[in-house]
Motif scaffolding. Sequence first.
Motif, PDB file in Angstrom:
ATOM      1  N   ALA A 169       0.837  -1.190   0.000  1.00 58.84           N
ATOM      2  CA  ALA A 169       0.000   0.000   0.000  1.00 58.84           C
ATOM      3  C   ALA A 169       0.873   1.242   0.000  1.00 58.84           C
ATOM      4  N   VAL A 170       0.357   2.330  -0.513  1.00 55.47           N
ATOM      5  CA  VAL A 170       1.146   3.550  -0.692  1.00 55.47           C
ATOM      6  C   VAL A 170       1.350   4.291   0.626  1.00 55.47           C
ATOM      7  N   VAL A 171       0.293   4.497   1.375  1.00 51.49           N
ATOM      8  CA  VAL A 171       0.383   5.343   2.572  1.00 51.49           C
ATOM      9  C   VAL A 171       1.289   4.737   3.645  1.00 51.49           C
ATOM     10  N   PRO A 172       1.207   3.445   3.979  1.00 56.87           N
ATOM     11  CA  PRO A 172       2.134   2.908   4.983  1.00 56.87           C
ATOM     12  C   PRO A 172       3.600   2.969   4.542  1.00 56.87           C
ATOM     13  N   VAL A 173       3.854   2.692   3.291  1.00 57.34           N
ATOM     14  CA  VAL A 173       5.232   2.745   2.798  1.00 57.34           C
ATOM     15  C   VAL A 173       5.731   4.182   2.789  1.00 57.34           C
ATOM     16  N   GLN A 174       4.869   5.111   2.457  1.00 55.23           N
ATOM     17  CA  GLN A 174       5.247   6.528   2.470  1.00 55.23           C
ATOM     18  C   GLN A 174       5.573   6.970   3.900  1.00 55.23           C
ATOM     19  N   GLY A 175       4.799   6.502   4.879  1.00 54.05           N
ATOM     20  CA  GLY A 175       5.086   6.819   6.281  1.00 54.05           C
ATOM     21  C   GLY A 175       6.412   6.221   6.727  1.00 54.05           C
ATOM     22  N   MET A 176       6.681   4.976   6.309  1.00 53.77           N
ATOM     23  CA  MET A 176       7.969   4.365   6.649  1.00 53.77           C
ATOM     24  C   MET A 176       9.126   5.151   6.035  1.00 53.77           C
ATOM     25  N   LEU A 177       8.953   5.619   4.806  1.00 59.16           N
ATOM     26  CA  LEU A 177       9.999   6.400   4.148  1.00 59.16           C
ATOM     27  C   LEU A 177      10.239   7.714   4.882  1.00 59.16           C
ATOM     28  N   GLN A 178       9.187   8.369   5.341  1.00 52.42           N
ATOM     29  CA  GLN A 178       9.359   9.610   6.093  1.00 52.42           C
ATOM     30  C   GLN A 178      10.073   9.355   7.414  1.00 52.42           C
ATOM     31  N   ARG A 179       9.738   8.259   8.100  1.00 53.19           N
ATOM     32  CA  ARG A 179      10.429   7.940   9.348  1.00 53.19           C
ATOM     33  C   ARG A 179      11.904   7.623   9.104  1.00 53.19           C
ATOM     34  N   MET A 180      12.180   6.912   8.001  1.00 47.63           N
ATOM     35  CA  MET A 180      13.567   6.587   7.693  1.00 47.63           C
ATOM     36  C   MET A 180      14.385   7.837   7.354  1.00 47.63           C
ATOM     37  N   THR A 181      13.783   8.779   6.646  1.00 47.95           N
ATOM     38  CA  THR A 181      14.531  10.017   6.323  1.00 47.95           C
ATOM     39  C   THR A 181      14.685  10.863   7.564  1.00 47.95           C
ATOM     40  N   ALA A 182      13.721  10.841   8.477  1.00 42.17           N
ATOM     41  CA  ALA A 182      13.872  11.606   9.721  1.00 42.17           C
ATOM     42  C   ALA A 182      14.962  10.967  10.585  1.00 42.17           C
ATOM     43  N   ASP A 183      15.016   9.632  10.646  1.00 39.32           N
ATOM     44  CA  ASP A 183      16.057   8.951  11.403  1.00 39.32           C
ATOM     45  C   ASP A 183      17.438   9.182  10.781  1.00 39.32           C
ATOM     46  N   ARG A 184      17.502   9.304   9.493  1.00 38.38           N
ATOM     47  CA  ARG A 184      18.764   9.517   8.815  1.00 38.38           C
ATOM     48  C   ARG A 184      19.392  10.830   9.281  1.00 38.38           C
TER      49      ARG A 184
END
Length: 116
Positions: free
Chosen positions: A97-112
Amino acid sequence: MTLGGILVLLMLLVSLIVFIYLVVVTARGWGILHTILVCILFIECWVFLFCAAGVQSLRVRYTQQAAKAKADAEQAIAETRRLLWGNPDGNDLNLEAVVPVQGMLQRMTADRGRVW
Protein backbone atom coordinates in the motif's frame (compact mmCIF):
# COMPACT_ATOMS: atom_id res chain seq x y z
CA MET A 1 -41.10 -11.54 -32.66
CA THR A 2 -41.71 -11.84 -28.97
CA LEU A 3 -44.98 -12.59 -27.25
CA GLY A 4 -45.31 -8.96 -26.14
CA GLY A 5 -44.91 -7.73 -29.72
CA ILE A 6 -47.55 -10.17 -30.95
CA LEU A 7 -49.96 -9.04 -28.22
CA VAL A 8 -49.41 -5.36 -29.12
CA LEU A 9 -50.07 -6.04 -32.79
CA LEU A 10 -53.16 -8.08 -31.91
CA MET A 11 -54.40 -5.25 -29.69
CA LEU A 12 -53.77 -2.78 -32.52
CA LEU A 13 -55.75 -4.94 -34.95
CA VAL A 14 -58.68 -5.37 -32.54
CA SER A 15 -58.82 -1.66 -31.72
CA LEU A 16 -58.65 -0.80 -35.43
CA ILE A 17 -61.57 -3.13 -36.21
CA VAL A 18 -63.63 -1.72 -33.32
CA PHE A 19 -62.78 1.83 -34.36
CA ILE A 20 -63.79 1.23 -37.99
CA TYR A 21 -67.06 -0.32 -36.83
CA LEU A 22 -67.83 2.63 -34.55
CA VAL A 23 -66.99 5.18 -37.26
CA VAL A 24 -69.23 3.43 -39.79
CA VAL A 25 -72.12 3.21 -37.32
CA THR A 26 -71.87 6.84 -36.16
CA ALA A 27 -70.80 8.47 -39.45
CA ARG A 28 -74.41 9.01 -40.59
CA GLY A 29 -75.12 11.33 -37.70
CA TRP A 30 -71.80 13.16 -37.59
CA GLY A 31 -70.90 14.25 -41.08
CA ILE A 32 -67.64 14.13 -42.98
CA LEU A 33 -65.66 16.70 -40.93
CA HIS A 34 -66.24 15.00 -37.61
CA THR A 35 -65.47 11.58 -39.06
CA ILE A 36 -62.15 12.78 -40.53
CA LEU A 37 -61.18 14.50 -37.26
CA VAL A 38 -61.93 11.36 -35.23
CA CYS A 39 -59.83 9.27 -37.65
CA ILE A 40 -56.91 11.70 -37.35
CA LEU A 41 -57.22 11.63 -33.56
CA PHE A 42 -57.14 7.83 -33.58
CA ILE A 43 -53.97 7.79 -35.71
CA GLU A 44 -52.32 10.42 -33.49
CA CYS A 45 -53.09 8.37 -30.37
CA TRP A 46 -51.37 5.30 -31.80
CA VAL A 47 -48.36 7.34 -32.98
CA PHE A 48 -48.05 8.82 -29.49
CA LEU A 49 -48.32 5.34 -27.98
CA PHE A 50 -45.45 4.00 -30.10
CA CYS A 51 -43.31 7.09 -29.42
CA ALA A 52 -43.87 6.70 -25.68
CA ALA A 53 -42.97 3.01 -25.89
CA GLY A 54 -39.72 3.93 -27.67
CA VAL A 55 -38.83 6.47 -25.00
CA GLN A 56 -39.57 3.93 -22.25
CA SER A 57 -37.35 1.37 -23.98
CA LEU A 58 -34.47 3.86 -24.16
CA ARG A 59 -35.00 4.88 -20.53
CA VAL A 60 -34.82 1.28 -19.33
CA ARG A 61 -31.61 0.68 -21.32
CA TYR A 62 -29.94 3.86 -20.02
CA THR A 63 -31.03 3.14 -16.45
CA GLN A 64 -29.39 -0.28 -16.64
CA GLN A 65 -26.21 1.27 -18.06
CA ALA A 66 -26.17 3.86 -15.27
CA ALA A 67 -26.57 1.18 -12.59
CA LYS A 68 -23.70 -0.80 -14.13
CA ALA A 69 -21.52 2.32 -14.31
CA LYS A 70 -22.29 3.12 -10.67
CA ALA A 71 -21.31 -0.40 -9.59
CA ASP A 72 -18.09 -0.14 -11.61
CA ALA A 73 -17.30 3.23 -10.01
CA GLU A 74 -17.85 1.86 -6.50
CA GLN A 75 -15.58 -1.08 -7.29
CA ALA A 76 -12.89 1.29 -8.61
CA ILE A 77 -13.15 3.42 -5.44
CA ALA A 78 -12.77 0.32 -3.27
CA GLU A 79 -9.75 -0.79 -5.30
CA THR A 80 -8.17 2.66 -4.99
CA ARG A 81 -8.76 2.65 -1.25
CA ARG A 82 -7.15 -0.80 -0.99
CA LEU A 83 -4.13 0.31 -3.01
CA LEU A 84 -3.68 3.46 -0.94
CA TRP A 85 -4.27 2.12 2.56
CA GLY A 86 -3.86 -1.64 2.23
CA ASN A 87 -6.12 -4.36 3.57
CA PRO A 88 -8.21 -2.92 6.44
CA ASP A 89 -8.77 -6.37 7.97
CA GLY A 90 -5.10 -7.24 8.35
CA ASN A 91 -3.21 -5.99 11.41
CA ASP A 92 0.23 -6.48 9.89
CA LEU A 93 2.06 -3.76 7.99
CA ASN A 94 1.17 -3.92 4.32
CA LEU A 95 4.17 -3.00 2.17
CA GLU A 96 2.13 -3.00 -1.02
CA ALA A 97 0.00 0.00 0.00
CA VAL A 98 1.15 3.55 -0.69
CA VAL A 99 0.38 5.34 2.57
CA PRO A 100 2.13 2.91 4.98
CA VAL A 101 5.23 2.75 2.80
CA GLN A 102 5.25 6.53 2.47
CA GLY A 103 5.09 6.82 6.28
CA MET A 104 7.97 4.37 6.65
CA LEU A 105 10.00 6.40 4.15
CA GLN A 106 9.36 9.61 6.09
CA ARG A 107 10.43 7.94 9.35
CA MET A 108 13.57 6.59 7.69
CA THR A 109 14.53 10.02 6.32
CA ALA A 110 13.87 11.61 9.72
CA ASP A 111 16.06 8.95 11.40
CA ARG A 112 18.76 9.52 8.82
CA GLY A 113 19.13 13.13 9.92
CA ARG A 114 19.50 12.10 13.58
CA VAL A 115 22.08 9.46 12.82
CA TRP A 116 24.34 11.92 11.03
